[in-house]
Design a protein around this motif. Sequence first.
Motif, PDB file in Angstrom:
ATOM      1  N   ALA A 310      33.579  44.498  43.154  1.00 60.16           N
ATOM      2  CA  ALA A 310      34.645  45.003  42.286  1.00 60.16           C
ATOM      3  C   ALA A 310      36.019  44.571  42.798  1.00 60.16           C
ATOM      4  O   ALA A 310      36.923  44.239  42.011  1.00 60.16           O
ATOM      5  CB  ALA A 310      34.568  46.529  42.194  1.00 60.16           C
ATOM      6  N   MET A 311      36.193  44.576  44.119  1.00 57.92           N
ATOM      7  CA  MET A 311      37.449  44.097  44.694  1.00 57.92           C
ATOM      8  C   MET A 311      37.649  42.621  44.388  1.00 57.92           C
ATOM      9  O   MET A 311      38.768  42.189  44.052  1.00 57.92           O
ATOM     10  CB  MET A 311      37.464  44.348  46.207  1.00 57.92           C
ATOM     11  N   SER A 312      36.574  41.832  44.466  1.00 58.09           N
ATOM     12  CA  SER A 312      36.667  40.402  44.153  1.00 58.09           C
ATOM     13  C   SER A 312      37.109  40.165  42.715  1.00 58.09           C
ATOM     14  O   SER A 312      37.763  39.164  42.410  1.00 58.09           O
ATOM     15  CB  SER A 312      35.313  39.718  44.386  1.00 58.09           C
ATOM     16  N   ALA A 313      36.730  41.084  41.818  1.00 61.18           N
ATOM     17  CA  ALA A 313      37.097  40.963  40.407  1.00 61.18           C
ATOM     18  C   ALA A 313      38.505  41.457  40.115  1.00 61.18           C
ATOM     19  O   ALA A 313      38.990  41.317  38.990  1.00 61.18           O
ATOM     20  CB  ALA A 313      36.097  41.734  39.547  1.00 61.18           C
ATOM     21  N   GLY A 314      39.167  42.065  41.110  1.00 62.44           N
ATOM     22  CA  GLY A 314      40.525  42.564  40.906  1.00 62.44           C
ATOM     23  C   GLY A 314      40.593  43.938  40.275  1.00 62.44           C
ATOM     24  O   GLY A 314      41.640  44.323  39.737  1.00 62.44           O
TER      25      GLY A 314
END
Length: 393
Positions: A310-314
């Motif tokens: 989820a962090m990678s997706a912003g």
Amino acid sequence: MHRDPASRPTLLVAASTFPAEPGDGTPGFVLDLALALADDHRVVVVAPMTKGAATHQRIGDVEVRRYHYFPSRWRDLADGAIVDNLRAKPVRWLQVPFFFASMAIALRREAARSRPDVALLHWIIPQGAVGKLVLGSLPRVVTTLGGDLYALRHPVLQRVKRAVIRSAASITCMSTDMAAELRKLGARDEQVHIVPMGVDTAPITAAVAREQRTPGRVLFVGRLVEKKGATVLLDALERMREQPAEVVVVGDGPLRGALEARAGSAVSFVGARSKDGLAAEYAQAGIALYPSVPAANGDRDGLPVALLEAMSAGCAIVASAVPGIVDVVEDGVNGLLVTPGDAGALAAAVDRLLADPALASRLGAAAQETAAAYTVEAVGDRYRTLIAGALGR
């Protein structure tokens, strides 16, 4: 770049969670790591049979061999998390001795067939324990995600864990707290390495470019078991000043029926998603929630791969301030942290992000920067170093 196959050391990987096919909705972090390591190793994976899987197949450059451990009509111990499956249906304990025996036979057979140079065993129990019994002097790197370390506290199992740890070339874990737990079990400082599972960013990057983000869309991703905190999410929804535009729960597990019955139409329970489908969910969400709590049996999250995805997706992150998560999420910098189990605090944090889209956007961008250090490629490099060290030993 691939090395000459003849010059590659053979790596034997054992795991109890492994997808039947890439992207089928089963957590794929072991497969992703195996594929990354196949650039410079001959990789053979030994895993239990699950629904829809082939006994023998190749996935990219990874060879996968699965063992049958119980009649297929009742065989479900390894469909998901073993500890949670046992807790949800105690009759599954009948499968456990057959599971261990079948794993031992499969590992011994594969060691004789492929003559590996080194083994990578996920987790301390069961794979690490069985590997210690049947793989002889083969160098072993053992990894733990938390369930085996935190939940299996019986004195006999603690002794087993100590023996596995003592004999391993190195042990990897997800967080500083887990590293401290390993040291309590006798691990030496030089054995312990904090190496979270990596994120396959390619489908996420593609989805972010393709999908439209909905600021008021709230996402929960995780197994529907106690430690993931989905019950806290439902409690928080009742306390929010304004309801999100959508609340989507991705995942399956023993608590799903009770959670769906309680939530009614306020929450969409969509089950497990394929890798591409999950990437699309991340890309469409404005806020992602990880309200982890310690389970009654002592089990806790290490560092959820879904959080890093989820962090990678912003996504703007709201998560519990628990060991592992606090190693990555800094309150007010790349996410918001709340007290574990505090539904009021979780509701207030979501309200804050819904009322302040600029804050949500800033936290999401910072989260994306943080996650760049946790790609499969970066994590694969860490494991290459550990495997090389085990071979040298």
